[in-house]
Design a protein around this motif. Structure first.
Motif, PDB file in Angstrom:
ATOM      1  N   TYR A 148      30.946  42.429 -19.190  1.00  0.00           N
ATOM      2  CA  TYR A 148      30.140  43.094 -18.422  1.00  0.00           C
ATOM      3  C   TYR A 148      30.543  44.509 -18.405  1.00  0.00           C
ATOM      4  O   TYR A 148      31.655  44.680 -17.989  1.00  0.00           O
ATOM      5  N   ARG A 149      29.548  45.442 -18.480  1.00  0.00           N
ATOM      6  CA  ARG A 149      29.696  47.022 -17.905  1.00  0.00           C
ATOM      7  C   ARG A 149      29.772  46.889 -16.321  1.00  0.00           C
ATOM      8  O   ARG A 149      29.155  46.052 -15.487  1.00  0.00           O
ATOM      9  N   LEU A 167      31.062  40.056 -10.359  1.00  0.00           N
ATOM     10  CA  LEU A 167      30.505  38.730  -9.981  1.00  0.00           C
ATOM     11  C   LEU A 167      29.980  38.038 -11.239  1.00  0.00           C
ATOM     12  O   LEU A 167      30.112  36.926 -11.599  1.00  0.00           O
ATOM     13  N   ALA A 168      29.569  38.833 -12.286  1.00  0.00           N
ATOM     14  CA  ALA A 168      29.029  38.478 -13.693  1.00  0.00           C
ATOM     15  C   ALA A 168      30.014  37.819 -14.360  1.00  0.00           C
ATOM     16  O   ALA A 168      30.115  36.612 -14.887  1.00  0.00           O
ATOM     17  N   THR A 169      31.009  38.435 -14.217  1.00  0.00           N
ATOM     18  CA  THR A 169      32.584  37.970 -14.748  1.00  0.00           C
ATOM     19  C   THR A 169      32.974  36.342 -14.083  1.00  0.00           C
ATOM     20  O   THR A 169      32.997  35.416 -14.852  1.00  0.00           O
ATOM     21  N   ARG A 170      32.605  36.309 -12.862  1.00  0.00           N
ATOM     22  CA  ARG A 170      33.179  35.356 -12.205  1.00  0.00           C
ATOM     23  C   ARG A 170      32.187  33.956 -12.566  1.00  0.00           C
ATOM     24  O   ARG A 170      32.475  32.766 -12.751  1.00  0.00           O
ATOM     25  N   VAL A 171      30.859  34.549 -12.355  1.00  0.00           N
ATOM     26  CA  VAL A 171      29.922  33.390 -12.756  1.00  0.00           C
ATOM     27  C   VAL A 171      30.168  32.642 -14.233  1.00  0.00           C
ATOM     28  O   VAL A 171      30.100  31.740 -14.314  1.00  0.00           O
ATOM     29  N   GLY A 175      37.845  31.979 -23.766  1.00  0.00           N
ATOM     30  CA  GLY A 175      37.255  33.193 -24.347  1.00  0.00           C
ATOM     31  C   GLY A 175      38.257  34.578 -24.034  1.00  0.00           C
ATOM     32  O   GLY A 175      39.165  34.465 -23.699  1.00  0.00           O
ATOM     33  N   PHE A 176      37.730  35.630 -24.587  1.00  0.00           N
ATOM     34  CA  PHE A 176      38.369  37.077 -24.897  1.00  0.00           C
ATOM     35  C   PHE A 176      37.393  37.923 -24.075  1.00  0.00           C
ATOM     36  O   PHE A 176      36.478  38.563 -24.658  1.00  0.00           O
ATOM     37  N   VAL A 177      37.915  38.510 -23.173  1.00  0.00           N
ATOM     38  CA  VAL A 177      37.155  39.576 -22.366  1.00  0.00           C
ATOM     39  C   VAL A 177      37.100  40.912 -23.056  1.00  0.00           C
ATOM     40  O   VAL A 177      38.322  41.341 -23.671  1.00  0.00           O
ATOM     41  N   TRP A 178      36.151  41.514 -23.079  1.00  0.00           N
ATOM     42  CA  TRP A 178      35.909  43.032 -23.756  1.00  0.00           C
ATOM     43  C   TRP A 178      36.079  43.887 -22.617  1.00  0.00           C
ATOM     44  O   TRP A 178      35.041  43.821 -21.804  1.00  0.00           O
ATOM     45  N   LYS A 179      36.697  44.916 -22.826  1.00  0.00           N
ATOM     46  CA  LYS A 179      37.707  44.729 -23.679  1.00  0.00           C
ATOM     47  C   LYS A 179      39.403  45.471 -22.925  1.00  0.00           C
ATOM     48  O   LYS A 179      38.834  45.853 -21.793  1.00  0.00           O
ATOM     49  N   PRO A 210      37.541  45.494  -9.596  1.00  0.00           N
ATOM     50  CA  PRO A 210      37.597  44.273  -9.135  1.00  0.00           C
ATOM     51  C   PRO A 210      37.420  43.024 -10.011  1.00  0.00           C
ATOM     52  O   PRO A 210      38.001  42.004  -9.847  1.00  0.00           O
ATOM     53  N   ALA A 211      37.046  43.294 -11.275  1.00  0.00           N
ATOM     54  CA  ALA A 211      36.692  42.315 -12.134  1.00  0.00           C
ATOM     55  C   ALA A 211      38.175  41.903 -12.707  1.00  0.00           C
ATOM     56  O   ALA A 211      38.547  40.763 -13.072  1.00  0.00           O
TER      57      ALA A 211
END
Length: 338
Positions: free
Chosen positions: A249-250, A276-280, A294-298, A320-321
């Protein structure tokens, strides 16, 4: 509060006794230069055990049949030589690799819309793509890469030329002994015909979850349920585990509205919304037996000058992400393959 939530989540994870060892991955962006051991340390610091290496091929337009790759005009990390050096450096530091060659269309047009004007153009394009895919399949075998991604977001190509893809998969299997996937766009994966011929269902997981400027946890979790049900059903029907070949997420307002946006908009920086979106997403998918990671971008190699509190782009670096990834990837770092 955060520790309590993590403890509860860990209890759920521990109950999933048949869970696969997860790919806690980053999408490792190609650079102009070689990568150093020192530049891999931030990847290790978040307990990532996988990185996607992405060499590139280029086409002039969406209907142009010539694919150019491994050229002297490309950045080092986009070439075969660069990909090999990146792989070796990551492996030396204990990080596995998914090799994921991709196409870039001039001016950034969407690769899912690539469509030739004639059968002869299709055949010419197929010849170039076969050479591209086979070059990196051989590199994957040579370097002992455990996962190879045969293509990324190529819906029109896949649907228009299914016989080519069946043939390509068979040809790749002859030279590469690892696991295969394909990176389908979030609105494409349900129509791709070849999942049973691959080892993983791969999805670039930019699913829209909420129209709100700053959605909360409950809204985001509710937004996932429709998509999650459909993904699980496909995994069940094919017998194949799912990986998010890209997710993220941006760090901006409305981050869950159209997560695929790569424009230069000036939406307000919202670091907590990204976190938050990443955690969810991780909490929704990582505990599932049918989900392989999965592979976080980027992720950029120059960690010290990437991301940061003024950046509204995708990278989680120095935001924070990044801490969210570290907490949850660490949680899975000791998970064993059952």
């Amino acid at each position: 509060m955060r520790l309590a939530l993590l403890f509860c989540f860990l209890l759920v994870v521990s109950c999933k006794s048949q869970a696969l060892q997860k790919m806690n991955g980053v999408s490792f962006v190609a650079s102009r230069q070689a990568v150093s051991d020192e530049q891999v340390k931030p990847v290790q610091a978040i307990a990532a055990n996988y990185a996607a290496i992405m060499p590139f091929g280029f086409v002039r337009s969406l209907d142009h049949p010539e694919l150019v790759f491994d050229s002297e005009r490309q950045w080092y990390g986009e070439t075969r030589k660069g990909a090999k050096q990146y792989i070796a450096t990551l492996q030396k530091q204990g990080i596995q690799v998914m090799l994921k060659p991709q196409i870039w269309v001039w001016r950034g047009e969407f690769t899912g819309d690539l469509k030739m004007k004639s059968d002869s153009d299709w055949k010419s394009f197929e010849e170039g793509y076969r050479s591209f895919a086979m070059t990196y399949a051989r590199l994957a075998e040579e370097t002992g890469v455990p996962v190879y991604c045969i293509g990324t977001e190529l819906e029109e190509f896949v649907l228009a030329r299914p016989a080519f893809w069946t043939s390509l998969i068979r040809e790749i299997r002859k030279v590469y002994k690892g696991k295969l996937t394909y990176a389908a766009n979030w609105d494409e994966y349900g129509r791709d015909p070849f999942w049973k011929e691959l080892d993983y269902i791969g999805i670039d997981a930019y699913f829209p979850l909420s129209e709100e400027r700053n959605p909360g946890e409950v809204v985001l979790k509710e937004g996932w349920q429709k998509w999650k049900k459909e993904i699980a059903a496909l995994s069940n029907s094919t017998g194949k585990p799912v990986i998010f070949t890209e997710y993220g997420y941006r760090s901006m307002d409305f981050t869950a509205k159209k997560p695929w946006l790569v424009d230069r908009n000036q939406e307000r920086v919202n670091l907590e919304a990204q976190a938050l979106a990443t955690r969810v997403l991780i909490e929704e998918f990582w505990p599932e037996n049918w989900f392989a990671g999965g592979f976080v971008w980027k992720w950029f190699i120059h960690h010290d000058r990437s991301g940061g509190k003024e950046d509204n782009r995708f990278t989680p670096q120095n935001k924070p992400a990044e801490q969210i990834l570290q907490e949850y990837y660490q949680m899975y770092a000791s998970e064993k393959q059952k």
